[in-house]
Design a protein around this motif. Sequence first.
Motif, mmCIF file in Angstrom:
data_model
loop_
_atom_site.group_PDB
_atom_site.id
_atom_site.type_symbol
_atom_site.label_atom_id
_atom_site.label_comp_id
_atom_site.label_asym_id
_atom_site.label_seq_id
_atom_site.Cartn_x
_atom_site.Cartn_y
_atom_site.Cartn_z
ATOM 1 N N LEU A 4 79.417 31.101 21.970
ATOM 2 C CA LEU A 4 79.196 30.230 20.830
ATOM 3 C C LEU A 4 79.518 31.009 19.564
ATOM 4 N N GLU A 6 79.431 30.603 15.367
ATOM 5 C CA GLU A 6 79.046 29.818 14.198
ATOM 6 C C GLU A 6 79.945 30.154 13.004
ATOM 7 N N CYS A 22 79.573 25.121 14.871
ATOM 8 C CA CYS A 22 79.436 26.023 16.018
ATOM 9 C C CYS A 22 80.385 25.527 17.101
ATOM 10 N N MET A 34 72.494 20.864 22.599
ATOM 11 C CA MET A 34 72.882 21.859 21.607
ATOM 12 C C MET A 34 71.898 21.821 20.455
ATOM 13 N N TRP A 36 70.227 24.004 16.730
ATOM 14 C CA TRP A 36 70.262 25.016 15.679
ATOM 15 C C TRP A 36 68.860 25.587 15.510
ATOM 16 N N HIS A 50 68.021 19.563 17.253
ATOM 17 C CA HIS A 50 68.812 19.539 18.474
ATOM 18 C C HIS A 50 69.395 18.159 18.687
ATOM 19 N N ILE A 70 72.277 16.759 12.210
ATOM 20 C CA ILE A 70 73.005 17.410 13.299
ATOM 21 C C ILE A 70 73.944 16.399 13.932
ATOM 22 N N ARG A 72 77.670 16.205 16.795
ATOM 23 C CA ARG A 72 78.458 16.958 17.763
ATOM 24 C C ARG A 72 79.758 16.250 18.078
ATOM 25 N N CYS A 96 73.272 28.967 16.509
ATOM 26 C CA CYS A 96 73.594 27.866 17.392
ATOM 27 C C CYS A 96 73.150 28.244 18.806
ATOM 28 N N TRP A 114 73.544 31.680 23.127
ATOM 29 C CA TRP A 114 73.335 31.814 21.686
ATOM 30 C C TRP A 114 74.559 32.374 21.001
#
Length: 124
Positions: A4, A6, A22, A34, A36, A50, A70, A72, A96, A114
């Motif tokens: 991952l 960021e 991320c 996923m 933060w 999340h 958030i 994605r 992340c 992470w």
Amino acid sequence: QVQLVESGGGSVQAGGSLTLSCTGSGSTESFACMAWFRQAPGKEREWVAHITPGALGTAYGDSVEGRFTIARNNALKRVYLQMDSLKPEDTAMYYCAASSLSVCQSNAARFPYWGRGTQVTVSS
């Protein structure tokens, strides 16, 4: 191997905005939930938000509710954190995290993957 990375951190004045990104690489199954997290100097790591695999479910910590969003993009294995109305107390290293569990939790121990973090500094 799951990785991952960021990006998007920086310095901003109070009231400003930043967007963190991320990007993951590796098995798609590893990026079900996923999240933060953030950690300020001398403080414990704090769950920020999340998002579930289908992006239908999101949750936020009390300190950021209503200010952070958030999102994605599953095709890109990417998660974003839009941060608005930033406050000096938002200053921290932001991490992340990803998990293969489809049920998201706020417990950092549930996330095996992470990133290295990106620094956010908010000045008053």
